[in-house]
Design an enzyme around this catalytic site. Sequence first.
Site, PDB file in Angstrom:
ATOM      1  N   GLY A  12       0.816  -1.199   0.000  1.00 51.77           N
ATOM      2  CA  GLY A  12       0.000   0.000   0.000  1.00 51.77           C
ATOM      3  C   GLY A  12       0.854   1.254   0.000  1.00 51.77           C
ATOM      4  O   GLY A  12       2.090   1.205   0.037  1.00 51.77           O
ATOM      5  N   ASP A  13       0.192   2.410  -0.082  1.00 55.50           N
ATOM      6  CA  ASP A  13       0.868   3.710  -0.048  1.00 55.50           C
ATOM      7  C   ASP A  13       1.825   3.899  -1.219  1.00 55.50           C
ATOM      8  O   ASP A  13       2.803   4.635  -1.124  1.00 55.50           O
ATOM      9  CB  ASP A  13       1.637   3.916   1.269  1.00 55.50           C
ATOM     10  CG  ASP A  13       0.765   3.706   2.481  1.00 55.50           C
ATOM     11  OD1 ASP A  13      -0.290   4.354   2.562  1.00 55.50           O
ATOM     12  OD2 ASP A  13       1.129   2.879   3.351  1.00 55.50           O
ATOM     13  N   LYS A  16      -1.100   5.450  -5.490  1.00 51.84           N
ATOM     14  CA  LYS A  16      -2.207   5.141  -6.414  1.00 51.84           C
ATOM     15  C   LYS A  16      -3.044   6.366  -6.722  1.00 51.84           C
ATOM     16  O   LYS A  16      -3.534   6.527  -7.849  1.00 51.84           O
ATOM     17  CB  LYS A  16      -3.093   4.039  -5.812  1.00 51.84           C
ATOM     18  CG  LYS A  16      -2.410   2.679  -5.741  1.00 51.84           C
ATOM     19  CD  LYS A  16      -3.329   1.619  -5.181  1.00 51.84           C
ATOM     20  CE  LYS A  16      -3.635   1.800  -3.721  1.00 51.84           C
ATOM     21  NZ  LYS A  16      -2.447   1.724  -2.842  1.00 51.84           N
ATOM     22  N   GLY A  17      -3.246   7.253  -5.739  1.00 54.19           N
ATOM     23  CA  GLY A  17      -4.086   8.421  -5.957  1.00 54.19           C
ATOM     24  C   GLY A  17      -3.585   9.264  -7.116  1.00 54.19           C
ATOM     25  O   GLY A  17      -4.348   9.640  -8.006  1.00 54.19           O
ATOM     26  N   GLY A  40      -6.016   6.151   2.277  1.00 53.79           N
ATOM     27  CA  GLY A  40      -5.950   7.550   1.905  1.00 53.79           C
ATOM     28  C   GLY A  40      -5.185   7.731   0.614  1.00 53.79           C
ATOM     29  O   GLY A  40      -4.043   7.304   0.501  1.00 53.79           O
ATOM     30  N   HIS A  41      -5.831   8.327  -0.384  1.00 58.92           N
ATOM     31  CA  HIS A  41      -5.161   8.605  -1.649  1.00 58.92           C
ATOM     32  C   HIS A  41      -4.909  10.103  -1.743  1.00 58.92           C
ATOM     33  O   HIS A  41      -5.838  10.902  -1.704  1.00 58.92           O
ATOM     34  CB  HIS A  41      -6.011   8.104  -2.815  1.00 58.92           C
ATOM     35  CG  HIS A  41      -6.099   6.612  -2.870  1.00 58.92           C
ATOM     36  ND1 HIS A  41      -6.895   5.942  -3.768  1.00 58.92           N
ATOM     37  CD2 HIS A  41      -5.492   5.660  -2.133  1.00 58.92           C
ATOM     38  CE1 HIS A  41      -6.764   4.635  -3.585  1.00 58.92           C
ATOM     39  NE2 HIS A  41      -5.917   4.453  -2.597  1.00 58.92           N
ATOM     40  N   GLN A 224      -5.159  -0.103  -0.616  1.00 60.95           N
ATOM     41  CA  GLN A 224      -4.068  -0.839   0.017  1.00 60.95           C
ATOM     42  C   GLN A 224      -3.146  -1.436  -1.047  1.00 60.95           C
ATOM     43  O   GLN A 224      -2.954  -0.831  -2.089  1.00 60.95           O
ATOM     44  CB  GLN A 224      -4.594  -1.912   0.980  1.00 60.95           C
ATOM     45  CG  GLN A 224      -5.197  -1.362   2.268  1.00 60.95           C
ATOM     46  CD  GLN A 224      -6.645  -0.959   2.116  1.00 60.95           C
ATOM     47  OE1 GLN A 224      -7.441  -1.647   1.498  1.00 60.95           O
ATOM     48  NE2 GLN A 224      -6.991   0.170   2.693  1.00 60.95           N
ATOM     49  N   SER A 411       7.003   8.338 -12.044  1.00 61.47           N
ATOM     50  CA  SER A 411       6.725   9.573 -11.317  1.00 61.47           C
ATOM     51  C   SER A 411       8.026  10.124 -10.764  1.00 61.47           C
ATOM     52  O   SER A 411       8.785   9.410 -10.092  1.00 61.47           O
ATOM     53  CB  SER A 411       5.741   9.295 -10.174  1.00 61.47           C
ATOM     54  OG  SER A 411       5.611  10.421  -9.336  1.00 61.47           O
TER      55      SER A 411
END
Length: 427
Positions: A12-13, A16-17, A40-41, A224, A411
Site C-alpha cells: 500500500g501507499d 495510487k491516488g 488515503g489517496h 491498500q 513519477s
Amino acid sequence: MSAVVIVGAQWGDEGKGKIVDLYTESADVVVRFAGGPNAGHTLVVGDDKIVVRLVPSGILRAQARCIMAQGMVVDPAVLVSELDVLEAKGHATRGRLFVSDLAHLILPYHRLVDGLREAAATDGQKIGTTKRGIGPCYEDKAARRGIRVGDLADLDGLAQKLARAASAWGPVVRELGGEMPDVETMMPELRALAPRIVPLLADTAVLANEAIQKGERVMFEGAQGTLLDLDHGTYPFVTSSSAVAGGACVGAGVGPTRIKRVLGITKGYATRVGEGPFPTELSGDLGERLRVAGGEFGSVTGRPRRTGWLDLPALRYAARVNGLDGLAVTKLDVLSGLDTIEVCVAYDTPEGRTKELPIRHVGAVKPVYEKRPGWREPLSRARTMAELPQAAQDYVRYLEAEIGVPVFLVSVGPRRDETIVLRDAFA
C-alpha cells in the site's frame, strides 16, 4: 472495451491516488471496488493537496463519473465530510458520484471494537490497524448481519437492525472493557447524514457494466496493496478485503472477461505502515532519509511509514497474483542523491536461496541484495526517459527486465505534471 484495473503492488501507499488521477484525465468512469476510509489517496493539484479516503481519486476530473462499489465499507460521517471538503474546493460531486446500496456501513461500534482490540493486543499480536472499524465491519458482512448503505433509506428498519447488531457486539465490547453505544445514541447522527447519502445510491454494478458495454474508458481503483490482501498478503498482518486485481470483479460486479489491462504501482523503494514482516526494512539514518525525502507518513493516520529497499521477489509475486500487464514506478526522485541503491534480488531461507516470495514464512527470510549505481541529479524536471540521468534510466529498465512487465509511467515528483508517461493505460 477499455476497462483497466490499477492496484498497489507492495504494502500500500504506493501513490495510487496520483496515478489514478493522472490516467483518469481521459477516463469516463472511475470505480473504487474495496476497502474503506483506511485507504488515503493523496492528490496534489497545484499548491493544493487533497486526501480522499472513500471517494474515488477520479473525482477531481470534471468529466469522470465516480462509483463507490459494493465491495467497499463506508463510514457515512467520513463520506459526508469528504463531500463537504471537495465541494468547498470547487470539485462538484452532484450527479457524478454514485454509491452502491449494497456496500456495508461502518458504524460506531465497529470503530469502538477495532480500537479496543488493538489496545488490548500484546506485542506480536497487534495488527497495526487504522482503528477505522474496517475489520469489524467486514466481520459483520461475513456473518451475514451487516447493515448496508441502502438501509439509510429506511430509518425505521435501520433502527431495528442496529438493535440486533448491538446484541451481537455488546458482549464483545464489554469483555474488552468498553461500553456499547445504544440505538438511541447512534440514530440521530444517521438520521442527519441519510439525506446527504441516499440521493447518491444506485445499482453501481449496472452502471459499471453499461459503461464498459458502451466502450467508455473505465478505471477500477484498488486500495491498500497486494501484500495486504486478505488471501494473498502477509496474513494475519493484512487488511480485511481483496486488494488484488481479481477483487475488482468481485467488488464491482463485473466479469473477468470485461477487464482489458491490469497495472501495478510500485515505489522505487519500499514502505510499510503498521505491524508485520518487512524483509528489506532499513533502520537508522538511511531509513529516515527515505522517510523524510519521500514524505512517508500515513495520509489517514499520520503514522511514520517503515522504509526499505525495493524487494524484487515480492514485486514478482505481485505481478503473478495480479496478472500485471504494466507497472507505474512512483517516487523515483526520492532516490536522488544516493551513490548506491540496493535491491533485494532473492532470499536466503532454511531450505536454501530462492527468488520467489515464500508468503507464509516471509518473516523468517534473509534478503540478498544487489547494488546498483545511484545518481545525484534531481529528477523533477524530466518529462522523457532521455532526460533522466543514465543511472536512473538503467534502474527503470532493470526493473522491467527483472519483473518481466513493461513500465507505463514513472513519477519524478508529487505534482501531476512531474511524470514521464511512456504508455497509455487505455490504449
